[in-house]
Design a protein around this motif. Structure first.
Motif, mmCIF file in Angstrom:
data_model
loop_
_atom_site.group_PDB
_atom_site.id
_atom_site.type_symbol
_atom_site.label_atom_id
_atom_site.label_comp_id
_atom_site.label_asym_id
_atom_site.label_seq_id
_atom_site.Cartn_x
_atom_site.Cartn_y
_atom_site.Cartn_z
ATOM 1 N N SER A 173 0.832 -1.212 0.000
ATOM 2 C CA SER A 173 0.000 0.000 0.000
ATOM 3 C C SER A 173 0.859 1.252 0.000
ATOM 4 N N ALA A 174 1.936 1.233 0.763
ATOM 5 C CA ALA A 174 2.820 2.400 0.805
ATOM 6 C C ALA A 174 3.457 2.648 -0.561
ATOM 7 N N TRP A 175 3.895 1.598 -1.242
ATOM 8 C CA TRP A 175 4.463 1.775 -2.590
ATOM 9 C C TRP A 175 3.401 2.304 -3.553
ATOM 10 N N ARG A 176 2.170 1.770 -3.444
ATOM 11 C CA ARG A 176 1.094 2.243 -4.315
ATOM 12 C C ARG A 176 0.811 3.718 -4.059
ATOM 13 N N GLU A 177 0.681 4.081 -2.785
ATOM 14 C CA GLU A 177 0.402 5.474 -2.444
ATOM 15 C C GLU A 177 1.564 6.378 -2.831
ATOM 16 N N GLY A 178 2.783 5.899 -2.642
ATOM 17 C CA GLY A 178 3.953 6.677 -3.038
ATOM 18 C C GLY A 178 3.983 6.929 -4.529
ATOM 19 N N ALA A 179 3.670 5.905 -5.316
ATOM 20 C CA ALA A 179 3.627 6.080 -6.770
ATOM 21 C C ALA A 179 2.511 7.044 -7.166
ATOM 22 N N THR A 180 1.381 6.960 -6.480
ATOM 23 C CA THR A 180 0.279 7.887 -6.748
ATOM 24 C C THR A 180 0.697 9.316 -6.433
ATOM 25 N N LEU A 181 1.336 9.509 -5.283
ATOM 26 C CA LEU A 181 1.796 10.848 -4.912
ATOM 27 C C LEU A 181 2.826 11.380 -5.891
ATOM 28 N N LEU A 237 3.083 25.217 -2.839
ATOM 29 C CA LEU A 237 2.200 24.734 -1.772
ATOM 30 C C LEU A 237 1.639 23.351 -2.098
ATOM 31 N N LEU A 238 1.337 23.082 -3.369
ATOM 32 C CA LEU A 238 0.903 21.731 -3.755
ATOM 33 C C LEU A 238 2.017 20.726 -3.532
ATOM 34 N N LEU A 239 3.233 21.102 -3.916
ATOM 35 C CA LEU A 239 4.378 20.217 -3.692
ATOM 36 C C LEU A 239 4.565 19.958 -2.199
ATOM 37 N N THR A 240 4.414 20.965 -1.383
ATOM 38 C CA THR A 240 4.535 20.812 0.070
ATOM 39 C C THR A 240 3.436 19.903 0.617
ATOM 40 N N TYR A 241 2.215 20.102 0.149
ATOM 41 C CA TYR A 241 1.068 19.301 0.599
ATOM 42 C C TYR A 241 1.285 17.819 0.297
ATOM 43 N N PHE A 242 1.595 17.509 -0.966
ATOM 44 C CA PHE A 242 1.770 16.109 -1.347
ATOM 45 C C PHE A 242 3.105 15.565 -0.870
ATOM 46 N N GLY A 243 4.118 16.412 -0.766
ATOM 47 C CA GLY A 243 5.395 15.972 -0.221
ATOM 48 C C GLY A 243 5.271 15.545 1.229
ATOM 49 N N ALA A 244 4.474 16.279 2.001
ATOM 50 C CA ALA A 244 4.237 15.891 3.395
ATOM 51 C C ALA A 244 3.562 14.524 3.468
ATOM 52 N N LEU A 272 6.265 11.942 2.740
ATOM 53 C CA LEU A 272 7.176 11.775 3.873
ATOM 54 C C LEU A 272 6.516 11.001 5.016
ATOM 55 N N GLY A 273 5.201 11.023 5.076
ATOM 56 C CA GLY A 273 4.489 10.301 6.116
ATOM 57 C C GLY A 273 4.345 8.810 5.849
ATOM 58 N N LEU A 274 4.605 8.356 4.628
ATOM 59 C CA LEU A 274 4.432 6.936 4.307
ATOM 60 C C LEU A 274 5.295 6.008 5.167
ATOM 61 N N PRO A 275 6.582 6.288 5.363
ATOM 62 C CA PRO A 275 7.359 5.391 6.232
ATOM 63 C C PRO A 275 6.816 5.335 7.666
ATOM 64 N N LEU A 276 6.299 6.456 8.157
ATOM 65 C CA LEU A 276 5.703 6.454 9.502
ATOM 66 C C LEU A 276 4.472 5.562 9.531
#
Length: 155
Positions: A7-15, A127-134, A137-141
């Protein structure tokens, strides 16, 4: 833990896709963005075609298999019919769709908020980059939380 990693890889690829789609027009213009997205669509369709030609379809491990194994392994490949015939798959897809809507609403409204409320349309890409970047960055957590507390409580 294995499902959380998938799921994290899928979400990361989506982001990554969302960030690229947001940034590409500023970097390449609309013609360049259209070309990149067309190539990505073609690659995705080729990958889908390759998957559909494979002899088996991936299935999730059963609950009994999860309970008996200390460390779950990736699912075995078996032949199967269409996943649309499985009521559990349709229910899971409904949850994913609701989750997608829940995350799409703030992402869609952010540009309006930046332009109308903050009066800072020039900062929208940052701001979009910051929003999706955050989120990225939360995926490993999130993966660590799943390992510690389990998938359902983490959701």
């Amino acid at each position: 833990a294995w499902r959380a990693q998938v799921s994290a890889w899928r979400e990361g690829a989506t982001l990554l896709g969302v960030v690229l789609a947001s940034a590409l027009p500023a970097w390449l213009g609309l013609d360049g963005t259209s070309a990149v997205l067309a190539v990505a669509l073609g690659a995705g369709l080729l990958g889908l075609g390759w998957l559909l030609r494979r002899p088996g379809v991936a299935t999730l491990p059963t609950a009994a298999a999860d309970a008996s194994a200390e460390t779950p392994s990736p699912p075995a490949r078996t032949t199967a019919t269409s996943p649309w015939r499985d009521a559990a798959f349709r229910r899971l897809l409904a949850v994913f769709m609701l989750n997608g809507v829940a995350s799409a609403i703030p992402a869609t409204l952010l540009p309006f908020f930046v332009a109308d409320r903050l009066q800072a349309a020039g900062l929208q890409p940052l701001l979009l980059l910051t929003y999706f970047g955050a989120a990225a960055l939360g995926l490993p957590l999130w993966v660590r939380a799943v390992r510690r507390w389990g998938l359902s409580p983490t959701w």
